[in-house]
Scaffold this active site. Structure first.
Site, PDB file in Angstrom:
ATOM      1  N   ARG A   1      12.107 -15.885   4.918  1.00 55.55           N
ATOM      2  CA  ARG A   1      11.025 -15.134   4.289  1.00 55.55           C
ATOM      3  C   ARG A   1      10.199 -14.428   5.350  1.00 55.55           C
ATOM      4  NH1 ARG A   1       8.078 -19.065  -0.001  1.00 55.55           N
ATOM      5  NH2 ARG A   1       6.279 -18.138   1.035  1.00 55.55           N
TER       6      ARG A   1
ATOM      7  N   ARG B   1      -4.891 -21.160  -6.786  1.00 60.15           N
ATOM      8  CA  ARG B   1      -5.000 -21.328  -5.344  1.00 60.15           C
ATOM      9  C   ARG B   1      -6.434 -21.134  -4.871  1.00 60.15           C
ATOM     10  NH1 ARG B   1       0.440 -19.949  -3.960  1.00 60.15           N
ATOM     11  NH2 ARG B   1       0.961 -20.225  -1.789  1.00 60.15           N
TER      12      ARG B   1
ATOM     13  N   LYS C   1       7.104 -27.926  -2.628  1.00 63.40           N
ATOM     14  CA  LYS C   1       6.824 -27.590  -4.027  1.00 63.40           C
ATOM     15  C   LYS C   1       8.039 -26.974  -4.714  1.00 63.40           C
ATOM     16  CE  LYS C   1       3.329 -24.784  -3.406  1.00 63.40           C
ATOM     17  NZ  LYS C   1       3.062 -24.809  -1.952  1.00 63.40           N
TER      18      LYS C   1
ATOM     19  N   ARG D   1      12.952 -22.923   7.706  1.00 62.29           N
ATOM     20  CA  ARG D   1      13.321 -22.676   6.303  1.00 62.29           C
ATOM     21  C   ARG D   1      14.164 -21.415   6.130  1.00 62.29           C
ATOM     22  NH1 ARG D   1       8.995 -22.865   1.472  1.00 62.29           N
ATOM     23  NH2 ARG D   1       7.976 -21.057   2.429  1.00 62.29           N
TER      24      ARG D   1
ATOM     25  N   ARG E   1      -1.774 -18.685   6.395  1.00 60.48           N
ATOM     26  CA  ARG E   1      -1.544 -19.373   5.116  1.00 60.48           C
ATOM     27  C   ARG E   1      -2.170 -20.767   5.126  1.00 60.48           C
ATOM     28  NH1 ARG E   1       4.631 -18.719   5.267  1.00 60.48           N
ATOM     29  NH2 ARG E   1       4.807 -20.004   3.406  1.00 60.48           N
TER      30      ARG E   1
HETATM   31  P1  ADP Z   1       3.921 -20.891  -0.002  1.00 63.85           P
HETATM   32  O1  ADP Z   1       5.237 -21.213   0.604  1.00 63.85           O
HETATM   33  O2  ADP Z   1       2.949 -20.394   1.028  1.00 63.85           O
HETATM   34  O3  ADP Z   1       3.368 -21.983  -0.872  1.00 63.85           O
HETATM   35  P2  ADP Z   1       4.343 -19.060  -2.308  1.00 63.85           P
HETATM   36  O4  ADP Z   1       5.759 -18.686  -2.459  1.00 63.85           O
HETATM   37  O5  ADP Z   1       3.731 -19.933  -3.338  1.00 63.85           O
HETATM   38  O6  ADP Z   1       4.157 -19.609  -0.838  1.00 63.85           O
HETATM   39  O7  ADP Z   1       3.448 -17.721  -2.229  1.00 63.85           O
HETATM   40  C1  ADP Z   1       3.720 -16.728  -1.264  1.00 63.85           C
HETATM   41  C2  ADP Z   1       2.557 -15.770  -1.135  1.00 63.85           C
HETATM   42  O8  ADP Z   1       2.298 -15.138  -2.411  1.00 63.85           O
HETATM   43  C3  ADP Z   1       1.215 -16.403  -0.753  1.00 63.85           C
HETATM   44  O9  ADP Z   1       1.078 -16.589   0.639  1.00 63.85           O
HETATM   45  C4  ADP Z   1       0.240 -15.345  -1.300  1.00 63.85           C
HETATM   46  O10 ADP Z   1       0.183 -14.209  -0.474  1.00 63.85           O
HETATM   47  C5  ADP Z   1       0.896 -14.919  -2.603  1.00 63.85           C
HETATM   48  N1  ADP Z   1       0.425 -15.765  -3.719  1.00 63.85           N
HETATM   49  C6  ADP Z   1       1.168 -16.668  -4.428  1.00 63.85           C
HETATM   50  N2  ADP Z   1       0.417 -17.293  -5.354  1.00 63.85           N
HETATM   51  C7  ADP Z   1      -0.846 -16.794  -5.229  1.00 63.85           C
HETATM   52  C8  ADP Z   1      -2.084 -17.047  -5.874  1.00 63.85           C
HETATM   53  N3  ADP Z   1      -2.195 -17.970  -6.858  1.00 63.85           N
HETATM   54  N4  ADP Z   1      -3.176 -16.344  -5.482  1.00 63.85           N
HETATM   55  C9  ADP Z   1      -3.092 -15.427  -4.514  1.00 63.85           C
HETATM   56  N5  ADP Z   1      -1.962 -15.145  -3.843  1.00 63.85           N
HETATM   57  C10 ADP Z   1      -0.844 -15.815  -4.184  1.00 63.85           C
END
Ligand code: ADP
Ligand code: ZN
Length: 217
Positions: free
Chosen positions: A161, A89, A14, A128, A172
């Site tokens: 990360r 989400r 993404k 990553r 996740r």
């Molecule tokens: P990923 O690589 O898992 O897609 P993101 O960078 O989008 O990760 O998000 C990292 C973390 O931030 C998620 O695992 C969650 O803890 C939190 N987070 C991000 N977006 C949301 C959301 N829409 N609702 C709840 N938590 C979120």
């Protein structure tokens, strides 16, 4: 109007596609993950609240996340389109967005979903490395920076990360299938859902996404 949601499990690519989409279509990139990480690195009250939750791989509570997106999406720079990355989400978040969109005249028009099988997600996430400054992503085998451990775009040292470890990734992925995957049917019902196979090069995937977005511009 390019009011877009970008969906997909962690590691689907993404972030890489988001950067290309916003560069090509000149719309703001709204990544809730980046917003939370920024808040954590600044030590704001939001960051303090979210830090432990994010590091263990759980979702931040809906009310916090929805409030954050409401505020961001209402900014004037989102009037000409936007790319939401990592939001919604959960079904509850999607419903909140469905109410908010028309209210501020920024209704979601397109959902782009990238799918990738679990084994490949695990491989991608465990290798990553990211740039904490500009957000660029690399992979220790597939997408190495020109100089080991240094960001090509801005020269900052790359990091792993905190939630890119085996235990957090497992949580996740579980959360993704339980809470986020149901959004596919939610948006299919709205007639705005578009699925893409993410197991190909970033260039090939972007070509496909670009064609869809161009046709909707
Ligand atoms: P990923 O690589 O898992 O897609 P993101 O960078 O989008 O990760 O998000 C990292 C973390 O931030 C998620 O695992 C969650 O803890 C939190 N987070 C991000 N977006 C949301 C959301 N829409 N609702 C709840 N938590 C979120
Ligand atoms: Zn960088």
């Amino acid at each position: 109007m390019l009011n877009i949601i970008l969906m997909g499990p962690p590691g689907a690519g993404k972030g890489t596609q988001a950067t290309r989409i916003v560069d090509a279509f000149h719309i703001p990139h709204i990544s809730t993950g980046d917003m939370f990480r920024e808040a954590i690195s600044q030590g704001t009250p939001l960051g303090l609240q979210a830090k432990a939750i994010i590091e263990r791989g759980d979702l931040v509570p809906d009310d916090i996340t929805i409030g954050l997106v409401k505020e961001r999406l209402s900014q004037p720079d989102c009037a000409g389109g936007y790319l939401l990355d990592g939001f919604p989400r959960t079904i509850h978040q999607a419903e909140a967005l469905k109410d908010l969109g028309p209210e501020i005249d920024r209704e979601v028009a397109l959902v782009v979903d990238i799918s990738v099988p679990d084994e490949e997600l695990v491989r991608r996430i465990s290798g990553r490395r990211v740039c904490p400054k500009c957000g660029a992503s690399y992979h220790v085998q597939d997408m190495k920076p020109a100089k080991d451990g240094v960001c090509d775009r801005c020269g900052s040292p790359l990091v792993q990360r905190k939630d890119d470890n085996e235990a957090s990734l497992k949580i996740r992925l579980e959360n993704y299938y339980k809470q986020t995957a149901p959004l596919q049917a939610f948006y299919a019902k709205e007639g705005i859902y578009h699925a893409f196979n993410g197991v190909c090069s970033a260039d090939a995937l972007f070509d496909e996404i670009h064609s869809l977005l161009e046709a909707h511009q």
